[in-house]
Design a protein around this motif. Structure first.
Motif, short mmCIF file in Angstrom:
data_model
loop_
_atom_site.label_atom_id
_atom_site.label_comp_id
_atom_site.label_asym_id
_atom_site.label_seq_id
_atom_site.Cartn_x
_atom_site.Cartn_y
_atom_site.Cartn_z
N ALA A 181 -10.34 -3.89 0.01
CA ALA A 181 -10.76 -3.87 1.42
C ALA A 181 -11.45 -2.55 1.78
O ALA A 181 -10.92 -1.75 2.56
N PRO A 182 -12.65 -2.33 1.23
CA PRO A 182 -13.31 -1.04 1.50
C PRO A 182 -13.64 -0.84 2.98
O PRO A 182 -13.61 0.28 3.47
N GLY A 183 -13.93 -1.93 3.70
CA GLY A 183 -14.27 -1.81 5.12
C GLY A 183 -13.07 -1.39 5.94
O GLY A 183 -13.11 -0.42 6.70
N CYS A 184 -11.96 -2.10 5.77
CA CYS A 184 -10.74 -1.77 6.53
C CYS A 184 -10.23 -0.38 6.17
O CYS A 184 -9.79 0.37 7.04
N GLU A 185 -10.27 -0.04 4.88
CA GLU A 185 -9.75 1.27 4.46
C GLU A 185 -10.58 2.39 5.06
O GLU A 185 -10.10 3.51 5.22
N GLY A 186 -11.86 2.08 5.41
CA GLY A 186 -12.73 3.08 6.03
C GLY A 186 -12.17 3.62 7.33
O GLY A 186 -12.60 4.66 7.81
N GLU A 187 -11.20 2.94 7.89
CA GLU A 187 -10.61 3.42 9.15
C GLU A 187 -9.93 4.78 8.94
O GLU A 187 -9.95 5.63 9.81
N SER A 188 -9.32 4.95 7.75
CA SER A 188 -8.62 6.22 7.52
C SER A 188 -9.11 6.96 6.27
O SER A 188 -8.74 8.11 6.07
N ALA A 189 -9.92 6.30 5.43
CA ALA A 189 -10.30 6.94 4.16
C ALA A 189 -11.72 7.50 4.24
O ALA A 189 -12.53 7.07 5.05
N GLU A 190 -11.99 8.47 3.36
CA GLU A 190 -13.33 9.04 3.24
C GLU A 190 -14.32 7.97 2.77
O GLU A 190 -13.92 7.04 2.06
N ARG A 243 3.09 6.02 -4.31
CA ARG A 243 1.68 6.09 -4.72
C ARG A 243 1.34 7.52 -5.12
O ARG A 243 1.68 8.46 -4.38
N PRO A 244 0.67 7.71 -6.26
CA PRO A 244 0.28 9.07 -6.64
C PRO A 244 -0.93 9.52 -5.82
O PRO A 244 -1.95 8.85 -5.80
N ALA A 245 -0.79 10.68 -5.13
CA ALA A 245 -1.87 11.09 -4.22
C ALA A 245 -2.06 12.60 -4.22
O ALA A 245 -1.09 13.36 -4.30
N PHE A 246 -3.32 13.02 -4.13
CA PHE A 246 -3.62 14.44 -3.90
C PHE A 246 -3.67 14.68 -2.38
O PHE A 246 -3.60 13.74 -1.59
N ASN A 247 -3.86 15.96 -2.00
CA ASN A 247 -3.78 16.31 -0.57
C ASN A 247 -4.74 15.52 0.31
O ASN A 247 -4.42 15.15 1.43
N ASP A 248 -5.94 15.26 -0.20
CA ASP A 248 -6.94 14.57 0.62
C ASP A 248 -6.95 13.06 0.36
O ASP A 248 -7.84 12.35 0.83
N ASN A 249 -5.99 12.59 -0.40
CA ASN A 249 -5.84 11.15 -0.70
C ASN A 249 -7.06 10.58 -1.44
O ASN A 249 -7.32 9.36 -1.37
N LEU A 250 -7.77 11.44 -2.17
CA LEU A 250 -8.91 10.95 -2.97
C LEU A 250 -8.58 11.07 -4.45
O LEU A 250 -7.87 12.00 -4.86
N PRO A 251 -9.07 10.15 -5.28
CA PRO A 251 -8.79 10.23 -6.72
C PRO A 251 -9.56 11.35 -7.39
O PRO A 251 -10.59 11.79 -6.88
N ARG A 252 -9.04 11.81 -8.52
CA ARG A 252 -9.67 12.93 -9.24
C ARG A 252 -9.74 12.64 -10.74
O ARG A 252 -8.83 12.02 -11.31
#
Ligand SMILES: Cc1cc2nc3c(=O)[nH]c(=O)nc-3n(C[C@H](O)[C@H](O)[C@H](O)COP(=O)(O)OP(=O)(O)OC[C@H]3O[C@@H](n4cnc5c(N)ncnc54)[C@H](O)[C@@H]3O)c2cc1C
Length: 335
Positions: free
Chosen positions: A49-58, A279-288
């Protein structure tokens, strides 16, 4: 080239597939028995759900998501592109307006369209937002298919816990070691944290849904993903914690009350399973993607493992084999 993948959750399996496509000799080593309930991936909703996740994700998440969706569509027959429906009760109507303001790619539904799309919900909800391009899959089935495909193409799976604590490096003759251990690699990635998610599987023959439904709520937003044969996945809490096994009474009560608010028929449903992981997450919740010698770590999938892992796997392979640095997911100096 020889590649060791450590971890057989969605990240490890997507990396195994991507290296195999480039004719590498791939081995998967994992504490889990291929895929089992010890992996975070086991408990996922499987929403793409890339559209819905856009509400809170980069915006990066949407870009990775669109690429990954093509991978899942080609791989798995249970990929279903029926969109996502976003709803709010009349009391929470401002949340729906807010959601619409902060996202793109939706269409506002009138009550006749609600009736056509989700007749079981039309009586209680006479409007909503449809993200028509979104999709969902059954994570256990899809990853099971991926494992079978990898095995049939010669990938060896070994069950083993890698203990690489202080003074105990994992050594291998492989050209690259791809570390996809999720939270199991937290000791190597000090800025990795856990975000606990609790979920349920329930069974009901009294209601049917054709697509994932998100019910907005100020405290506990809910989503319900339909699976085959009257099973629904209800998720998921978001709690800052690395706790991976105990579901709290409060969380389960809140998830079930939200489902009941969506439709009273859920009150009669049978609880099949209560699940928890972090869920494994970094500070900005983006994968690395990070490098340590000949080890590449692919981690920080947060709530986007299925949405991001295939796209991250492609970047990992291109870095290892072609030297292409994916700057958008690699934030360190790379030799
Ligand atoms: C309730 C819930 C719902 C979710 N819903 C969605 C969703 O709808 N869509 C979406 O995109 N994402 C969703 N997610 C997020 C997604 O599940 C995660 O981002 C993803 O599973 C992380 O995958 P991973 O492969 O990095 O880690 P994992 O799946 O945890 O895999 C880690 C692997 O490493 C292995 N391992 C760990 N330590 C060691 C060791 N020392 N030695 C050897 N092997 C080891 C494990 O056995 C496992 O095989 C959800 C998560 C939760 C909890």
């Amino acid at each position: 080239m020889k590649i060791d993948i450590i971890g057989s959750g969605v990240s490890g399996l997507c990396c195994a597939h991507a290296f195999l496509e480039r004719a590498c000799e791939v081995r998967v080593i994992s504490a889990s028995d291929a895929l089992d309930s010890s992996c975070c991936s086991w408990w996922a909703g499987g929403m793409l759900a890339p559209g819905c996740e856009g509400e809170s994700a980069e915006p990066l998440i949407a870009a990775l998501g669109v690429e990954s969706m093509k991978f899942w569509q080609a791989l798995t027959p249970n990929y279903t592109r029926a969109g996502t429906l976003v709803l709010a009760t009349s009391r929470d109507r401002p949340l729906l307006d807010n959601f619409a303001r902060n996202t793109q790619g939706w269409q506002k539904l009138a009550s006749t369209q609600m009736q056509d799309l989700e007749p079981d919900l039309a009586e209680r909800f006479n409007s909503g937002l449809l993200f028509a391009d979104e999709a969902h899959l059954d994570p256990r089935q899809s990853l099971g298919q991926l494992i079978e495909q990898l095995k049939s193409r010669g990938v060896e799976f070994t069950q083993r816990v890698i203990d690489d604590g202080p003074g105990n490096e994992y050594s291998s003759v492989a050209d690259w070691i791809i570390d996809c251990r999720g939270l199991g690699a937290a000791h190597q990635l000090p800025d990795l944290r856990g975000v606990k998610g609790e979920m349920l599987h329930i069974h009901s023959t009294e209601i049917s849904l054709s697509r994932p439904v998100r019910l907005l709520h100020p405290r506990i937003p809910l989503y319900i993903v339909p699976r085959a044969n009257g099973v629904f996945m209800i998720g998921a809490t978001m709690i800052e914690s690395t706790e991976r096994s105990r579901a709290s009474v409060r969380s389960v009560l809140e998830l079930l009350s939200a489902a009941y608010a969506l439709h009273p028929a859920f009150g009669e449903a049978e609880i099949i399973e209560i699940g928890v992981d972090a869920r494994p997450a970094f500070n900005d919740n983006l994968p690395r993607l990070r490098r340590r010698g000949k080890t590449l770590s692919v981690n920080g999938m947060y709530r986007h493992g299925f949405l991001a892992a295939p796209a991250m796997a492609r970047r990992c392979v291109e870095f290892a084999l072609d030297g292409i640095i994916p700057k958008e997911v690699m934030d360190e100096n790379t030799p």
